[in-house]
Design a protein around this motif. Structure first.
Motif, mmCIF file in Angstrom:
data_model
loop_
_atom_site.group_PDB
_atom_site.id
_atom_site.type_symbol
_atom_site.label_atom_id
_atom_site.label_comp_id
_atom_site.label_asym_id
_atom_site.label_seq_id
_atom_site.Cartn_x
_atom_site.Cartn_y
_atom_site.Cartn_z
ATOM 1 N N HIS A 197 0.836 -1.205 0.000
ATOM 2 C CA HIS A 197 0.000 0.000 0.000
ATOM 3 C C HIS A 197 0.872 1.257 0.000
ATOM 4 C CE1 HIS A 197 -3.617 -2.285 0.382
ATOM 5 N NE2 HIS A 197 -3.311 -2.771 1.564
ATOM 6 N N ALA A 198 1.976 1.215 0.737
ATOM 7 C CA ALA A 198 2.914 2.342 0.712
ATOM 8 C C ALA A 198 3.539 2.472 -0.672
ATOM 9 C CB ALA A 198 3.997 2.148 1.768
ATOM 10 N N PHE A 199 3.908 1.349 -1.252
ATOM 11 C CA PHE A 199 4.513 1.297 -2.588
ATOM 12 C C PHE A 199 3.563 1.886 -3.636
ATOM 13 C CE2 PHE A 199 5.661 -1.525 -6.334
ATOM 14 C CZ PHE A 199 6.893 -0.944 -6.588
ATOM 15 N N GLU A 200 2.270 1.583 -3.487
ATOM 16 C CA GLU A 200 1.247 2.070 -4.421
ATOM 17 C C GLU A 200 0.732 3.463 -4.061
ATOM 18 O OE1 GLU A 200 -0.975 -2.185 -5.434
ATOM 19 O OE2 GLU A 200 -1.676 -0.940 -3.774
ATOM 20 N N HIS A 201 1.066 3.909 -2.855
ATOM 21 C CA HIS A 201 0.507 5.143 -2.290
ATOM 22 C C HIS A 201 -1.017 5.041 -2.239
ATOM 23 C CE1 HIS A 201 0.468 9.720 -1.732
ATOM 24 N NE2 HIS A 201 1.174 9.203 -0.740
ATOM 25 N N SER A 202 -1.493 3.926 -1.669
ATOM 26 C CA SER A 202 -2.923 3.664 -1.556
ATOM 27 C C SER A 202 -3.298 3.457 -0.096
ATOM 28 C CB SER A 202 -3.300 2.421 -2.375
ATOM 29 O OG SER A 202 -2.634 1.265 -1.873
ATOM 30 N N SER A 203 -4.593 3.235 0.158
ATOM 31 C CA SER A 203 -5.108 3.013 1.505
ATOM 32 C C SER A 203 -4.698 4.182 2.408
ATOM 33 C CB SER A 203 -4.594 1.664 2.040
ATOM 34 O OG SER A 203 -5.163 1.354 3.286
ATOM 35 N N VAL A 204 -4.361 3.909 3.658
ATOM 36 C CA VAL A 204 -4.014 4.978 4.597
ATOM 37 C C VAL A 204 -2.735 5.700 4.182
ATOM 38 C CG1 VAL A 204 -2.677 3.476 6.128
ATOM 39 C CG2 VAL A 204 -3.768 5.519 7.057
ATOM 40 N N TYR A 205 -1.889 5.026 3.423
ATOM 41 C CA TYR A 205 -0.618 5.629 3.009
ATOM 42 C C TYR A 205 -0.830 6.805 2.052
ATOM 43 C CZ TYR A 205 1.431 1.511 5.152
ATOM 44 O OH TYR A 205 1.796 0.544 6.049
ATOM 45 N N LEU A 238 -2.713 9.162 2.520
ATOM 46 C CA LEU A 238 -2.960 10.360 3.320
ATOM 47 C C LEU A 238 -1.672 11.102 3.660
ATOM 48 C CD1 LEU A 238 -5.561 8.872 5.836
ATOM 49 C CD2 LEU A 238 -6.030 10.146 3.727
ATOM 50 N N TYR A 239 -0.526 10.477 3.396
ATOM 51 C CA TYR A 239 0.751 11.063 3.795
ATOM 52 C C TYR A 239 1.620 11.313 2.562
ATOM 53 C CZ TYR A 239 -0.721 9.525 8.402
ATOM 54 O OH TYR A 239 -1.435 9.338 9.556
ATOM 55 N N PRO A 240 2.454 12.346 2.615
ATOM 56 C CA PRO A 240 3.288 12.693 1.458
ATOM 57 C C PRO A 240 4.501 11.768 1.319
ATOM 58 C CG PRO A 240 3.785 14.163 3.277
ATOM 59 C CD PRO A 240 2.638 13.304 3.735
ATOM 60 N N PHE A 241 5.136 11.832 0.166
ATOM 61 C CA PHE A 241 6.424 11.176 -0.028
ATOM 62 C C PHE A 241 7.516 12.055 0.598
ATOM 63 C CE2 PHE A 241 4.000 9.810 -3.899
ATOM 64 C CZ PHE A 241 3.904 8.472 -3.572
ATOM 65 N N PRO A 242 8.641 11.476 1.015
ATOM 66 C CA PRO A 242 8.935 10.042 0.996
ATOM 67 C C PRO A 242 8.290 9.317 2.173
ATOM 68 C CG PRO A 242 10.769 11.222 1.951
ATOM 69 C CD PRO A 242 9.784 12.270 1.517
ATOM 70 N N GLN A 243 8.132 8.010 2.012
ATOM 71 C CA GLN A 243 7.658 7.158 3.089
ATOM 72 C C GLN A 243 8.647 6.011 3.266
ATOM 73 O OE1 GLN A 243 3.569 5.949 2.523
ATOM 74 N NE2 GLN A 243 2.867 8.040 2.148
ATOM 75 N N ASN A 244 8.697 5.492 4.487
ATOM 76 C CA ASN A 244 9.666 4.436 4.803
ATOM 77 C C ASN A 244 8.976 3.216 5.390
ATOM 78 O OD1 ASN A 244 11.442 7.202 5.404
ATOM 79 N ND2 ASN A 244 12.532 5.583 4.323
ATOM 80 N N PRO A 245 8.474 2.317 4.532
ATOM 81 C CA PRO A 245 7.851 1.088 5.037
ATOM 82 C C PRO A 245 8.898 0.088 5.512
ATOM 83 C CG PRO A 245 7.896 1.061 2.654
ATOM 84 C CD PRO A 245 8.439 2.401 3.069
ATOM 85 N N GLY A 246 8.395 -1.040 6.013
ATOM 86 C CA GLY A 246 9.278 -2.090 6.519
ATOM 87 C C GLY A 246 9.201 -2.180 8.026
ATOM 88 N N HIS A 247 8.320 -3.058 8.542
ATOM 89 C CA HIS A 247 8.089 -3.110 9.986
ATOM 90 C C HIS A 247 8.348 -4.487 10.598
ATOM 91 C CE1 HIS A 247 4.236 -3.680 7.797
ATOM 92 N NE2 HIS A 247 4.173 -4.747 8.577
ATOM 93 N N GLU A 248 8.740 -5.471 9.798
ATOM 94 C CA GLU A 248 9.144 -6.768 10.348
ATOM 95 C C GLU A 248 10.667 -6.785 10.383
ATOM 96 O OE1 GLU A 248 5.509 -9.779 9.153
ATOM 97 O OE2 GLU A 248 7.244 -9.702 7.829
#
Length: 359
Positions: A48-56, A58-68
């Motif tokens: 979703h962060a990669f696609e900039h979809s769902s809740v992501y 709502l926030y601007p770039f850049p974003q830093n996913p990866g939580h495991e």
């Protein structure tokens, strides 16, 4: 602040575009702990962060996913104490990433996933900052670190999200006061979460596990991971009749866990519930569903949403894993340099089980 070192970190800089760059890793202050990352899970929510979809969206770039995140303690702040075990450099740890305000009643009890303030500080969340898609991560307090000693890395790395979410869901499915211990638990969606859910259900319950999916290949793997029976709901519209036809003693559906949660799966899940069943909703595919309000008290179906899990839950499942019997679902390994391809493959359905980054 003093710079400890410079290290690589991946960011989503535009829709479906990842960029790896060097960032400063600061010397830990106060209770902070710097962890050197060895493995990172590639979770579907990161798509979703990669696609900039769902809740992501709502926030601007850049974003830093990866939580495991799995790694080793690298540097410890001067006030970093309060861990369950002695904290020292080189200790192998997994990171609990669901960090919020740390001040409200829920957070103080360890339920950061149910923070009342909404002030998310999730590692690998929708905002720019600390994440697992990099070489190092700074954790605000050692209480968010759990020793991974005695667990193989490819299992340990998926526990903070995939493992924790599925474990919490199965625990909730067993919480009814009237359910029979030897009934049926139905798991809808036998992807990564579902495969872990099947294993938890076999480990902590005595119920017959029925896996439901629309992919025959996914169902074949579900059988390999312990599902007692599987059914393709696309080819078998009446799943309830299928369950009633099984050669088992108790055919009562005590619980249904929906790891997909779209309009179609929720309709199926609701139809499978009988009086007193537990309906546990996990997925965030979304949609809307109408129901007869009168039937809620008359049926007595307990509907429970699950959003990952708590620190105590994570510690519980880590101990279960140390005892053996839980298998990793990792099927693909990549270096950090291939994070773009890792997310694209997950986005297009090419990954069965779980893929991880090995740093």
């Amino acid at each position: 602040m003093a710079v400890l070192l410079r290290a690589k970190r991946a960011s989503v800089v535009a829709k479906e575009k990842m960029k790896i760059e060097y960032v400063d890793v600061l010397k830990p202050q106060g209770t902070e702990v710097v962890v050197k990352i060895s493995h990172a899970g590639v979770c579907h929510s990161d798509v979703h962060a990669f696609e900039h979809s769902s809740v992501y969206a709502l926030y601007p770039f850049p974003q830093n996913p990866g939580h495991e995140i799995l790694g080793t303690v690298f540097s410890i702040g001067p006030e970093a104490n309060g861990a369950d075990e002695e904290l020292k450099e080189g200790t192998s740890v997994l990171v609990y990433p669901w960090i919020s305000c740390d001040e409200c009643d829920r957070c103080e009890q360890g339920w950061h996933n149910w923070c009342l303030s909404g002030k998310s500080r999730t590692i690998g969340g929708a905002r720019a900052g600390e994440c697992g898609y990099g070489e190092y991560v700074t954790v605000p307090h050692p209480k968010f670190l759990i020793s991974s000693a005695g667990i193989e890395p490819e299992l340990a790395v998926i526990l903070p999200c995939c493992g924790l979410t599925s474990y919490s869901a199965v625990k909730e499915s067993q919480s009814s006061k009237i359910s029979c211990s030897d009934g049926v638990v139905v798991i809808i969606g036998t992807g990564g979460l579902g495969l872990m859910g099947i294993q938890w259900a076999k480990k902590i319950s005595k119920q017959t596990v029925v896996g439901v999916d629309i992919s025959d290949s996914a169902l074949k793997i579900a059988t390999d991971y312990g599902a007692d029976f599987v059914v393709n709901s696309k080819n078998t519209p009446d799943v309830s009749a299928f369950i009633k036809s099984l050669d088992i003693k108790n055919k009562t559906v005590e619980a249904v866990i929906d790891f997909v949660n779209n309009v179609h799966t929720h309709k199926l899940a609701n139809s499978l519930c009988v009086r007193g069943s537990n309906l546990v909703i996990v997925g965030i595919a979304g949609g809307a569903f109408e129901t007869n309000l009168m039937m809620i008290p008359l049926r007595g179906v307990r509907i429970q949403g699950v959003f990952v899990g708590s620190i105590p839950d994570l510690k519980e499942l880590v101990e279960i894993c140390r005892g053996g019997g839980i298998r990793s679902i990792v099927t693909k390994r990549r270096p950090l340099a291939e994070i773009q391809d890792a997310l694209a493959d997950l986005q297009t359905g090419k990954i069965v089980g779980r893929s991880i980054l090995v740093l």
